[in-house]
Scaffold this motif. Structure first.
Motif: not given
Ligand SMILES: Cc1cc2nc3c(=O)[nH]c(=O)nc-3n(C[C@H](O)[C@H](O)[C@H](O)COP(=O)(O)OP(=O)(O)OC[C@H]3O[C@@H](n4cnc5c(N)ncnc54)[C@H](O)[C@@H]3O)c2cc1C
Length: 498
Positions: A378-379, A382, A413
């Motif tokens: 997730r990090e 982002e 990503t």
């Protein structure tokens, strides 16, 4: 060469090892008209040492396609038209050696390596070694044209085995004799220098007397005790890639008669290879990590996977994996980049899982903390600077910002299923520390004087590579210094006879 009796051989020059460096030394000494015997520890069907395990990728300086045509006369006009080969001037090769060794590389040896690299390629080509562009692994097609990157553009036809077979055939044709199952154990020497080698041949101790000896028997990566002693804890459990015969006797024999040690004895070339590869063998390297991420057992990234082209980072990744909990890691990719993965990802010998969501993937990553992994993904997603376009051919600057370990290039990503993950561990390829030579390949003693009659080339020479390594430089170093060792040993013998 003269075989005087069963256990006592005589020749002009004896060479220890029959890999790339040794065969270049043997051929170059033979070109000077001298008699040469090569002692090789392995049986004939395992000949060629680490050199035989390579892809034959070889790094050399060139300025233009005209230079490349001399190395590859078979290049077609279509290939030339459809390819941007760029240029790799001597200064760039030298800069790469300096930069990757953190400016510790021996300046004289590395400038000799770079300045002699092109003429040595022509010499190899004159000895029937054929080269082709490495389209599959070193160039991506963009807008209909291949573009090479990372300073390494050719490989020998048939890979390392092709290179070794050609050099052996050339050697045989010129009259060089090779004894297999012949393990050198000691140098014959006195105050005047080195005069031959004691060796174990088919279980019997024998001796070969010569006017010069060239050591080209590789480093100590296959010696568990030496690995642990010099590289440090955990290196005993690294998977050993390449030749099982490179166990360091050549280095030890020279140290025992007063040669000085040199270079990065605690450093080694080590890659991320399959986690469950056999303890000894090819190692099944996995080198497409710049297009994905690598996580450890905590699910955390621990390396900037995109700090540079993989030619300039892969040799250091094994060491970093060895430092992780459990000495393993997973490489993670999503659909966007799956087509860029190298052929080695398609081998049968692969520890791979796939999933249709990141959550499903997290559960399949053996040994990895699921929550930690999901949080880090997730990090990471982002932190990706999404406005920068992805381009695998250049350092595209597609990076992350604000992470403890950022990724500098190719930071796509991870969000498009299917996802793929590959388990890797440390696979050691070769060691960096070894003997000290001068620019004539003469082995130096503790007083920094040449030991008369003793020469060295290839992996067992220290001082060129520290901490890291530009891909393709190992074969080039073996060829350049092997050829120099052969020439100078021949010169030395001729002088001693006159
Ligand atoms: C899997 C793998 C892939 C690689 N890919 C590349 C690549 O594509 N490009 C590149 O530049 N480099 C590559 N390398 C590194 C490269 O193989 C080495 O840098 C180079 O081949 C070393 O050549 P050498 O002649 O010094 O040693 P070697 O080729 O290892 O030859 C040493 C020889 O000495 C023999 N020997 C050892 N001890 C004794 C003894 N006591 N008596 C007699 N003989 C002895 C061994 O059996 C061996 O045949 C790779 C290495 C591996 C393992």
């Amino acid at each position: 060469m003269y075989l005087s009796e069963d256990k006592r051989f005589e020749t002009d020059i004896v060479i220890v090892g029959a890999g790339n460096a040794a065969m270049c030394a043997a051929i170059s000494a033979r070109e000077q008209g001298l008699n040469v015997i090569v002692l090789e520890k392995s049986p004939e069907n395992e000949k060629g040492g680490n050199s035989a395990y390579t892809h034959g990728s070889i790094r050399f300086a060139y300025n233009s396609v005209e230079d490349l045509k001399q190395i590859m006369p078979e290049l077609t006009p279509e290939e030339i038209e459809n390819t941007d080969f760029g240029a790799y001037p001597e200064e760039d090769f030298y800069d790469d050696l300096c930069r990757l060794s953190e400016y510790r590389t021996d300046p004289e040896l590395s400038s000799l390596l770079t300045s002699k690299s092109f003429e040595t390629m022509k010499w190899l080509q004159s000895h029937k070694v054929r080269f082709v562009p490495i389209y599959g692994r070193q160039a991506f097609k963009v807008d209909g044209r291949f573009k090479f990157w990372g300073g390494m553009i050719v490989e020998s036809v048939g890979g390392g085995k092709g290179l070794v077979d050609t050099l052996h055939a050339e050697g045989k044709k010129s009259g060089i004799q090779i004894l297999y199952n012949a393990m050198a154990t000691k140098l014959i020497h006195d105050d005047n220098g080195v005069h031959g080698v004691i060796f174990k041949h088919q279980g019997e101790t024998k001796e070969i007397h010569a006017k010069a000896v060239i050591l080209a028997s590789g480093g100590f990566h296959a010696n568990t005790e030496m690995r642990t002693r010099y590289l440090g804890p955990k290196w005993d459990i690294a998977k050993v890639r390449g030749s099982r015969f490179n166990t360091g006797e050549g280095i030890q024999m020279a140290l025992n008669i007063g040669a000085v040690s040199n270079g990065n004895w605690s450093g080694a070339h080590a890659v991320g290879g399959d986690r469950y590869a056999p303890a000894l063998g090819e190692g099944f390297q996995k080198l497409s990590y710049p297009f994905g991420i690598i996580v450890n057992a905590k699910g955390e990234r621990f390396v900037n996977e995109g700090s540079d082209f993989r030619n300039y980072t892969y040799a250091n990744i094994g060491k970093l994996i060895l430092e992780q909990p459990g000495q393993f890691a997973w490489q993670i990719f999503d659909k966007k980049v799956a087509h860029l993965l190298r052929d080695e990802y398609k081998l049968k010998q692969v520890t791979k899982v796939t999933a249709n969501s990141i959550e499903e993937l997290a559960k399949k990553l053996d040994g990895v903390d699921t929550e930690g992994f999901l949080k880090n993904i997730r990090e990471y997603n982002e932190a990706v600077c999404k406005n920068i376009p992805f381009n695998p051919n250049v350092k595209d600057g597609l990076c992350t910002e604000g992470l403890p370990v950022n990724k500098s290039n190719w930071a796509n990503t991870l969000d498009q299923a299917p996802f793929e993950a590959y388990a890797v561990t440390c696979g050691i390829t070769f060691t960096y520390g070894g003997l000290k030579i001068n620019t004539k390949s003469e082995v130096q003693d503790i007083m920094q004087q040449s030991i008369p009659g003793l020469y060295a080339a290839g992996e067992l020479v220290g001082g060129l590579f520290y901490f890291n390594y530009p891909g393709g430089a190992g074969l080039m170093a073996g060829s350049v210094f092997g050829k120099i060792a052969g020439e100078n040993a021949a010169q030395f013998v001729k002088q001693s006879l006159s």
